[in-house]
Write a protein that holds these residues in place. Structure first.
Motif, PDB file in Angstrom:
ATOM      1  N   MET B  15       0.824  -1.218   0.000  1.00 15.33           N
ATOM      2  CA  MET B  15       0.000   0.000   0.000  1.00 15.33           C
ATOM      3  C   MET B  15       0.851   1.259   0.000  1.00 15.33           C
ATOM      4  SD  MET B  15      -1.616  -0.224   3.838  1.00 15.33           S
ATOM      5  CE  MET B  15      -1.274  -1.880   4.399  1.00 15.33           C
ATOM      6  N   THR B  16       0.191   2.411  -0.035  1.00 13.68           N
ATOM      7  CA  THR B  16       0.895   3.696  -0.108  1.00 13.68           C
ATOM      8  C   THR B  16       1.101   4.272   1.287  1.00 13.68           C
ATOM      9  OG1 THR B  16      -1.114   5.040  -0.150  1.00 13.68           O
ATOM     10  CG2 THR B  16      -0.373   4.130  -2.244  1.00 13.68           C
ATOM     11  N   GLY B  17       1.926   5.316   1.358  1.00 15.79           N
ATOM     12  CA  GLY B  17       2.158   6.005   2.624  1.00 15.79           C
ATOM     13  C   GLY B  17       0.869   6.571   3.185  1.00 15.79           C
ATOM     14  N   TYR B  18       0.091   7.101   2.310  1.00 16.37           N
ATOM     15  CA  TYR B  18      -1.182   7.700   2.723  1.00 16.37           C
ATOM     16  C   TYR B  18      -2.102   6.651   3.334  1.00 16.37           C
ATOM     17  CZ  TYR B  18      -5.127  10.944   2.416  1.00 16.37           C
ATOM     18  OH  TYR B  18      -6.170  11.773   2.707  1.00 16.37           O
ATOM     19  N   GLU B  19      -2.150   5.487   2.712  1.00 17.73           N
ATOM     20  CA  GLU B  19      -2.996   4.415   3.252  1.00 17.73           C
ATOM     21  C   GLU B  19      -2.468   3.903   4.585  1.00 17.73           C
ATOM     22  OE1 GLU B  19      -4.981   2.145  -0.553  1.00 17.73           O
ATOM     23  OE2 GLU B  19      -2.806   2.021  -0.352  1.00 17.73           O
ATOM     24  N   LEU B  20      -1.142   3.826   4.680  1.00 16.52           N
ATOM     25  CA  LEU B  20      -0.538   3.399   5.943  1.00 16.52           C
ATOM     26  C   LEU B  20      -0.977   4.337   7.066  1.00 16.52           C
ATOM     27  CD1 LEU B  20       3.002   2.411   4.661  1.00 16.52           C
ATOM     28  CD2 LEU B  20       1.494   0.941   6.014  1.00 16.52           C
ATOM     29  N   GLU B  21      -1.003   5.606   6.763  1.00 13.94           N
ATOM     30  CA  GLU B  21      -1.380   6.575   7.796  1.00 13.94           C
ATOM     31  C   GLU B  21      -2.805   6.329   8.260  1.00 13.94           C
ATOM     32  OE1 GLU B  21      -2.429  10.479   9.638  1.00 13.94           O
ATOM     33  OE2 GLU B  21      -3.396   9.571   7.898  1.00 13.94           O
ATOM     34  N   ARG B  22      -3.688   6.021   7.341  1.00 10.55           N
ATOM     35  CA  ARG B  22      -5.072   5.780   7.761  1.00 10.55           C
ATOM     36  C   ARG B  22      -5.207   4.483   8.562  1.00 10.55           C
ATOM     37  NH1 ARG B  22      -8.844   6.217   2.796  1.00 10.55           N
ATOM     38  NH2 ARG B  22      -7.061   5.023   2.017  1.00 10.55           N
ATOM     39  N   HIS B  23      -4.421   3.495   8.207  1.00 10.25           N
ATOM     40  CA  HIS B  23      -4.436   2.270   9.012  1.00 10.25           C
ATOM     41  C   HIS B  23      -3.963   2.545  10.436  1.00 10.25           C
ATOM     42  CE1 HIS B  23      -4.990  -0.169   5.365  1.00 10.25           C
ATOM     43  NE2 HIS B  23      -5.350  -1.118   6.201  1.00 10.25           N
ATOM     44  N   ILE B  24      -2.898   3.334  10.525  1.00 11.03           N
ATOM     45  CA  ILE B  24      -2.361   3.670  11.841  1.00 11.03           C
ATOM     46  C   ILE B  24      -3.429   4.408  12.646  1.00 11.03           C
ATOM     47  CG2 ILE B  24      -0.712   5.190  12.995  1.00 11.03           C
ATOM     48  CD1 ILE B  24       1.306   4.405  10.776  1.00 11.03           C
ATOM     49  N   GLN B  25      -4.038   5.384  12.033  1.00 16.54           N
ATOM     50  CA  GLN B  25      -5.077   6.160  12.713  1.00 16.54           C
ATOM     51  C   GLN B  25      -6.205   5.272  13.227  1.00 16.54           C
ATOM     52  OE1 GLN B  25      -6.552   9.786  12.056  1.00 16.54           O
ATOM     53  NE2 GLN B  25      -4.479  10.630  12.177  1.00 16.54           N
ATOM     54  N   SER B  26      -6.605   4.334  12.405  1.00 11.44           N
ATOM     55  CA  SER B  26      -7.804   3.592  12.776  1.00 11.44           C
ATOM     56  C   SER B  26      -7.527   2.362  13.626  1.00 11.44           C
ATOM     57  CB  SER B  26      -8.592   3.191  11.522  1.00 11.44           C
ATOM     58  OG  SER B  26      -7.865   2.234  10.791  1.00 11.44           O
ATOM     59  N   SER B  27      -6.274   1.914  13.673  1.00 14.97           N
ATOM     60  CA  SER B  27      -6.083   0.714  14.496  1.00 14.97           C
ATOM     61  C   SER B  27      -4.938   0.744  15.486  1.00 14.97           C
ATOM     62  CB  SER B  27      -5.969  -0.535  13.618  1.00 14.97           C
ATOM     63  OG  SER B  27      -4.915  -0.399  12.698  1.00 14.97           O
ATOM     64  N   PRO B  63      -4.282  12.033  -7.797  1.00 18.24           N
ATOM     65  CA  PRO B  63      -2.814  12.144  -7.856  1.00 18.24           C
ATOM     66  C   PRO B  63      -2.182  10.772  -8.025  1.00 18.24           C
ATOM     67  CG  PRO B  63      -3.692  13.250  -5.900  1.00 18.24           C
ATOM     68  CD  PRO B  63      -4.825  12.533  -6.529  1.00 18.24           C
ATOM     69  N   ASP B  64      -0.974  10.752  -8.599  1.00 13.09           N
ATOM     70  CA  ASP B  64      -0.208   9.498  -8.655  1.00 13.09           C
ATOM     71  C   ASP B  64       0.027   8.989  -7.248  1.00 13.09           C
ATOM     72  OD1 ASP B  64      -0.142  10.025 -11.277  1.00 13.09           O
ATOM     73  OD2 ASP B  64       2.025  10.368 -11.414  1.00 13.09           O
ATOM     74  N   ARG B  65       0.183   7.655  -7.148  1.00 18.35           N
ATOM     75  CA  ARG B  65       0.476   7.111  -5.829  1.00 18.35           C
ATOM     76  C   ARG B  65       1.667   6.167  -5.920  1.00 18.35           C
ATOM     77  NH1 ARG B  65      -4.169   4.226  -3.416  1.00 18.35           N
ATOM     78  NH2 ARG B  65      -3.312   2.242  -4.105  1.00 18.35           N
ATOM     79  N   ARG B  66       2.438   6.141  -4.826  1.00 20.50           N
ATOM     80  CA  ARG B  66       3.605   5.280  -4.780  1.00 20.50           C
ATOM     81  C   ARG B  66       3.275   4.093  -3.882  1.00 20.50           C
ATOM     82  NH1 ARG B  66       8.925   5.718  -5.895  1.00 20.50           N
ATOM     83  NH2 ARG B  66       8.745   7.932  -6.381  1.00 20.50           N
ATOM     84  N   ILE B  67       3.251   2.919  -4.476  1.00 21.29           N
ATOM     85  CA  ILE B  67       2.852   1.725  -3.736  1.00 21.29           C
ATOM     86  C   ILE B  67       4.071   0.956  -3.236  1.00 21.29           C
ATOM     87  CG2 ILE B  67       1.586  -0.453  -3.865  1.00 21.29           C
ATOM     88  CD1 ILE B  67      -0.124   0.907  -6.039  1.00 21.29           C
ATOM     89  N   TYR B  68       4.093   0.724  -1.938  1.00 23.52           N
ATOM     90  CA  TYR B  68       5.224   0.028  -1.307  1.00 23.52           C
ATOM     91  C   TYR B  68       4.893  -1.439  -1.071  1.00 23.52           C
ATOM     92  CZ  TYR B  68       7.580   4.446  -0.491  1.00 23.52           C
ATOM     93  OH  TYR B  68       8.221   5.642  -0.657  1.00 23.52           O
ATOM     94  N   THR B  69       5.874  -2.281  -1.340  1.00 25.18           N
ATOM     95  CA  THR B  69       5.737  -3.717  -1.128  1.00 25.18           C
ATOM     96  C   THR B  69       6.892  -4.198  -0.264  1.00 25.18           C
ATOM     97  OG1 THR B  69       4.793  -3.886  -3.350  1.00 25.18           O
ATOM     98  CG2 THR B  69       5.484  -5.946  -2.304  1.00 25.18           C
ATOM     99  N   ILE B  70       6.603  -5.022   0.711  1.00 26.47           N
ATOM    100  CA  ILE B  70       7.662  -5.544   1.580  1.00 26.47           C
ATOM    101  C   ILE B  70       8.488  -6.568   0.813  1.00 26.47           C
ATOM    102  CG2 ILE B  70       6.330  -7.466   2.562  1.00 26.47           C
ATOM    103  CD1 ILE B  70       7.578  -6.711   5.309  1.00 26.47           C
ATOM    104  N   THR B  71       9.796  -6.596   1.064  1.00 26.58           N
ATOM    105  CA  THR B  71      10.686  -7.573   0.411  1.00 26.58           C
ATOM    106  C   THR B  71      10.939  -8.744   1.346  1.00 26.58           C
ATOM    107  OG1 THR B  71      12.673  -6.556   1.299  1.00 26.58           O
ATOM    108  CG2 THR B  71      11.878  -5.720  -0.808  1.00 26.58           C
ATOM    109  N   GLU B  72      11.629  -9.720   0.836  1.00 20.49           N
ATOM    110  CA  GLU B  72      11.990 -10.876   1.657  1.00 20.49           C
ATOM    111  C   GLU B  72      12.855 -10.433   2.842  1.00 20.49           C
ATOM    112  OE1 GLU B  72      10.384 -13.453   1.027  1.00 20.49           O
ATOM    113  OE2 GLU B  72      11.254 -14.554   2.718  1.00 20.49           O
TER     114      GLU B  72
END
Lengths: 188, 188
Positions: B15-27, B63-72
DNA sequence: CGCACCATGTAATGCGTTACATGATTTT
DNA sequence: AAAATCATGTAACGCATTACATGGTGCG
């Protein structure tokens, strides 16, 4: 914020950075702490700001000590800060809860180990609160009966620490039970 | 530490930084929070360290979004951190308790005002915990029943927040009573 | 028309920790 | 003889906050 811890203590009597650290350890560690290095640097900036003044004192057979005294400006700043009510809740950060929140991949047994370890730590902490504080607070009052009203507040803060530990223990016990019953065993 | 909040969430899905922030806020707001600016800079350093990778995505009318994926490597680092138990108690800092500790000079009535204000704030907070969380956690489970075990832990952490608020309310009530009865009235 | 939401970032500053540096005295 | 206590400081680093900067879409 350490600023106000230091001004708060210096408002009772002049003392050195080293002594401030011991006061913090023995009475405010419950809700505020600091390393000596930070205490010294903060005292320096407080002096530059005119909230405290210092003078060196030579001792025999001991290192020199720098004694800090609160100024009128410092006292005003402290009182103004104390009078201002906190209108928002403080935010909390807990590494332990963070770990637990994401802990599922490490499996049931590892989670239980973490919880039980924490249970022991809090049990120990509760014990120290109950022992240490009754000792020191009582001694100060015998020496300075003028501080009876201050001591009422000190005791409230100490009581908070006690309740917090009790809450922690209650929750940890609940958490251990829930994990034992609701999480499936680790696949071998 | 924010590092592990981000890796923890990205371990579920990209997910994106913006989405991460909303997850943090809500949980996780209950025990961890962060500003967007810090989230973005931390993601950047995580990418430099090879724990996540990102790619831009164009959207229509957004706006464009930058999607982050966790690596091994990121997953390994997260799991290794999760597995390490916390062997020391976390230190607490509370501006509210600090103020109360040194509050005697502002007088009985001002102290009572501070305590009552805080009581209201915590009552409000307790209400939000009980409402919001039952909503969102339940919804996620309906969508992804695979996460049932994760949800057990999420609920434990939520429960901690609830117990903490109850403890706060209990203590504040006790504190108000003590101050009313044991502190002398302000001299007019 | 204005506000909230979506979306990303940089720069400056502040607060705190860790590590470095020194050295005498007292207790175990 | 070793460790703890007394006593003060500086330097480097890390984590977090605040302020700055930009700009389109959707809703009331």
């Amino acid at each position: 914020m350490l600023k106000y811890v230091l001004l708060g203590f210096l408002n009772y009597q002049p003392m050195t950075g080293y002594e401030l650290e011991r006061h913090i350890q023995s009475s405010t560690a419950n809700f505020w702490h600091a390393k000596l290095s930070q205490i010294y640097t903060t005292l320096k900036t407080l002096e530059q700001a005119g909230f405290v003044v210092s003078e060196m004192e030579s001792q025999e057979g001991r290192p020199d000590r720098r004694i800090y005294t609160i100024t009128e400006a410092g006292r005003n700043d402290l009182l103004q800060w104390l009078a201002q009510p906190l209108v928002e809740l403080e935010t909390v950060k807990s590494t332990f809860l963070l770990k637990l929140f994401f802990a599922r991949p490490i499996g049931k047994q590892a989670i239980l180990t973490h919880l039980r370890l924490h249970y022991d730590l809090h049990q120990q902490q509760l014990k120290t609160y109950r022992e240490i504080h009754t000792k020191t607070a009582g001694q100060i009052l015998l020496d300075h009966p003028v501080l009876a009203n201050d001591a009422v507040l000190w005791n409230l803060v100490r009581r908070f620490g006690e309740l917090r530990e009790l809450m922690y223990l209650e929750w940890l016990q609940e958490a251990i039970d829930v994990v034992e019953q609701q999480l499936p065993g680790d696949s071998a």
